[in-house]
Design a protein around this motif. Sequence first.
Motif, PDB file in Angstrom:
ATOM      1  N   GLY A  36      32.079  11.891  20.933  1.00 43.27           N
ATOM      2  CA  GLY A  36      31.705  12.889  21.930  1.00 43.27           C
ATOM      3  C   GLY A  36      31.864  14.305  21.426  1.00 43.27           C
ATOM      4  O   GLY A  36      31.112  15.210  21.816  1.00 43.27           O
ATOM      5  N   LEU A  37      32.833  14.521  20.538  1.00 43.20           N
ATOM      6  CA  LEU A  37      33.022  15.851  19.942  1.00 43.20           C
ATOM      7  C   LEU A  37      32.004  16.143  18.846  1.00 43.20           C
ATOM      8  O   LEU A  37      31.673  17.309  18.585  1.00 43.20           O
ATOM      9  N   GLU A  38      31.506  15.094  18.202  1.00 43.03           N
ATOM     10  CA  GLU A  38      30.608  15.259  17.060  1.00 43.03           C
ATOM     11  C   GLU A  38      29.399  16.141  17.359  1.00 43.03           C
ATOM     12  O   GLU A  38      29.096  17.071  16.596  1.00 43.03           O
ATOM     13  N   PRO A  39      28.639  15.915  18.471  1.00 45.56           N
ATOM     14  CA  PRO A  39      27.453  16.739  18.708  1.00 45.56           C
ATOM     15  C   PRO A  39      27.757  18.208  18.957  1.00 45.56           C
ATOM     16  O   PRO A  39      26.888  19.063  18.756  1.00 45.56           O
ATOM     17  N   ILE A  40      28.980  18.513  19.419  1.00 45.03           N
ATOM     18  CA  ILE A  40      29.363  19.915  19.594  1.00 45.03           C
ATOM     19  C   ILE A  40      29.295  20.627  18.253  1.00 45.03           C
ATOM     20  O   ILE A  40      28.704  21.698  18.111  1.00 45.03           O
ATOM     21  N   PHE A  41      29.895  20.001  17.233  1.00 45.62           N
ATOM     22  CA  PHE A  41      29.903  20.595  15.895  1.00 45.62           C
ATOM     23  C   PHE A  41      28.515  20.565  15.262  1.00 45.62           C
ATOM     24  O   PHE A  41      28.116  21.520  14.578  1.00 45.62           O
ATOM     25  N   VAL A  42      27.760  19.475  15.471  1.00 41.63           N
ATOM     26  CA  VAL A  42      26.405  19.393  14.921  1.00 41.63           C
ATOM     27  C   VAL A  42      25.525  20.491  15.512  1.00 41.63           C
ATOM     28  O   VAL A  42      24.737  21.130  14.794  1.00 41.63           O
ATOM     29  N   SER A  43      25.656  20.733  16.814  1.00 35.86           N
ATOM     30  CA  SER A  43      24.867  21.779  17.464  1.00 35.86           C
ATOM     31  C   SER A  43      25.171  23.147  16.861  1.00 35.86           C
ATOM     32  O   SER A  43      24.261  23.954  16.635  1.00 35.86           O
ATOM     33  N   VAL A  44      26.442  23.398  16.597  1.00 33.49           N
ATOM     34  CA  VAL A  44      26.828  24.676  15.985  1.00 33.49           C
ATOM     35  C   VAL A  44      26.229  24.784  14.589  1.00 33.49           C
ATOM     36  O   VAL A  44      25.707  25.838  14.195  1.00 33.49           O
ATOM     37  N   GLY A  45      26.282  23.690  13.820  1.00 30.13           N
ATOM     38  CA  GLY A  45      25.739  23.692  12.470  1.00 30.13           C
ATOM     39  C   GLY A  45      24.242  23.920  12.444  1.00 30.13           C
ATOM     40  O   GLY A  45      23.720  24.695  11.633  1.00 30.13           O
ATOM     41  N   LEU A  46      23.509  23.262  13.359  1.00 32.07           N
ATOM     42  CA  LEU A  46      22.058  23.436  13.437  1.00 32.07           C
ATOM     43  C   LEU A  46      21.703  24.846  13.885  1.00 32.07           C
ATOM     44  O   LEU A  46      20.751  25.459  13.382  1.00 32.07           O
ATOM     45  N   ALA A  47      22.468  25.381  14.848  1.00 35.59           N
ATOM     46  CA  ALA A  47      22.214  26.738  15.337  1.00 35.59           C
ATOM     47  C   ALA A  47      22.447  27.781  14.247  1.00 35.59           C
ATOM     48  O   ALA A  47      21.847  28.863  14.278  1.00 35.59           O
ATOM     49  N   ALA A  48      23.308  27.462  13.283  1.00 37.62           N
ATOM     50  CA  ALA A  48      23.593  28.385  12.186  1.00 37.62           C
ATOM     51  C   ALA A  48      22.515  28.346  11.106  1.00 37.62           C
ATOM     52  O   ALA A  48      22.611  29.078  10.112  1.00 37.62           O
ATOM     53  N   GLY A  49      21.509  27.474  11.275  1.00 39.57           N
ATOM     54  CA  GLY A  49      20.354  27.499  10.380  1.00 39.57           C
ATOM     55  C   GLY A  49      20.267  26.401   9.342  1.00 39.57           C
ATOM     56  O   GLY A  49      19.368  26.425   8.504  1.00 39.57           O
ATOM     57  N   THR A  50      21.160  25.423   9.383  1.00 38.38           N
ATOM     58  CA  THR A  50      21.117  24.329   8.410  1.00 38.38           C
ATOM     59  C   THR A  50      20.290  23.167   8.956  1.00 38.38           C
ATOM     60  O   THR A  50      20.466  22.771  10.116  1.00 38.38           O
ATOM     61  N   ALA A  51      19.397  22.627   8.120  1.00 42.69           N
ATOM     62  CA  ALA A  51      18.564  21.488   8.524  1.00 42.69           C
ATOM     63  C   ALA A  51      19.413  20.221   8.619  1.00 42.69           C
ATOM     64  O   ALA A  51      20.508  20.142   8.046  1.00 42.69           O
ATOM     65  N   ILE A  52      18.880  19.226   9.330  1.00 45.04           N
ATOM     66  CA  ILE A  52      19.675  18.044   9.627  1.00 45.04           C
ATOM     67  C   ILE A  52      19.974  17.205   8.389  1.00 45.04           C
ATOM     68  O   ILE A  52      21.076  16.651   8.258  1.00 45.04           O
TER      69      ILE A  52
END
Length: 304
Positions: free
Chosen positions: A176-192
């Motif tokens: 449940g915590l994982e997507p919080i960090f993934v969202s931050v990473g994607l918002a910072a401009g890194t591709a999946i």
Amino acid sequence: MLEVSDSLLGVGLAVVGALAFAGQFLCVRLGTDEGEVGDAVLVVLLCNVALVAAPTLVLYPPPYTSLFTPVSFASFAAAGILGMFVARLLMFESIQRIGASLTSPVIASNVLFATIFAVVLLDERLTAVHFAGIVLIVVGLAVVSWETAASTNGGQSIRETGAPLVLPLAAAVCIGLEPIFVSVGLAAGTAILPGLTVMAGTATVGFATYLVATRSVRRIPLRTASMAWYLAAGLSTTIGFVAYFAALEVAPVVLVMPLLQLTPLLVAGLSVAFLPRRLERVTWRVGASAFVVVVGATAVSLSG
């Protein structure tokens, strides 16, 4: 016409993702019948790294440091530690102890914890649909708890009976915590794809460090039936992650998430079809709890 084809592609990718994640549960269940959970985690992580790092190196030109910012790298690394290392260790241990069909509905409750974290950390509002979905998830988990108690030895206390569910619940919290960090990473401009590479690499380093710290390092038996199942689980999880994120790239969340939440039902059905009864005891209550959790998780996902 283009929107329709994109939606159909998204549906297909989401179905592939759900099937792949369900396949992971079955492969781990079969592999840990005679093998070790630690071996399963390490082999699956190494498969993840190999399968996502190779296309990343091909598709993205050097210097690879330009793919990340300090924030995005740290975010994906945190997601890897929580979702791919800690959650997977707990989940695989739960699959070995109580089975895939009982573990998967509990793991699906991760959307409940993701909602709670989003409300607390991201100031999101809790809607009536959120609340209804959460109630359904709790009801489904109660049935899973009842079925787990029925499958354990009699004469145990409530505390002893509920203990097996601590592992998948803790895994669900981490997921449940994982997507919080993934969202931050994607918002910072890194591709999946580069992000997944960092997640898998960090999780592997973290697990290797854990093995060294706990003095659990040992030679993995390569020529065993379990190894084949671990490799299959690694392939399944990688396909699941890539298909899931690719589906969200081309189709709306309202199409993708309900299909992805079908994993517990697929696990129950595939367990009946392919797993020996001595490994997996799927009753009507297990199927009912999986269905209730799927409905609740879908409601929470779509209203998020």
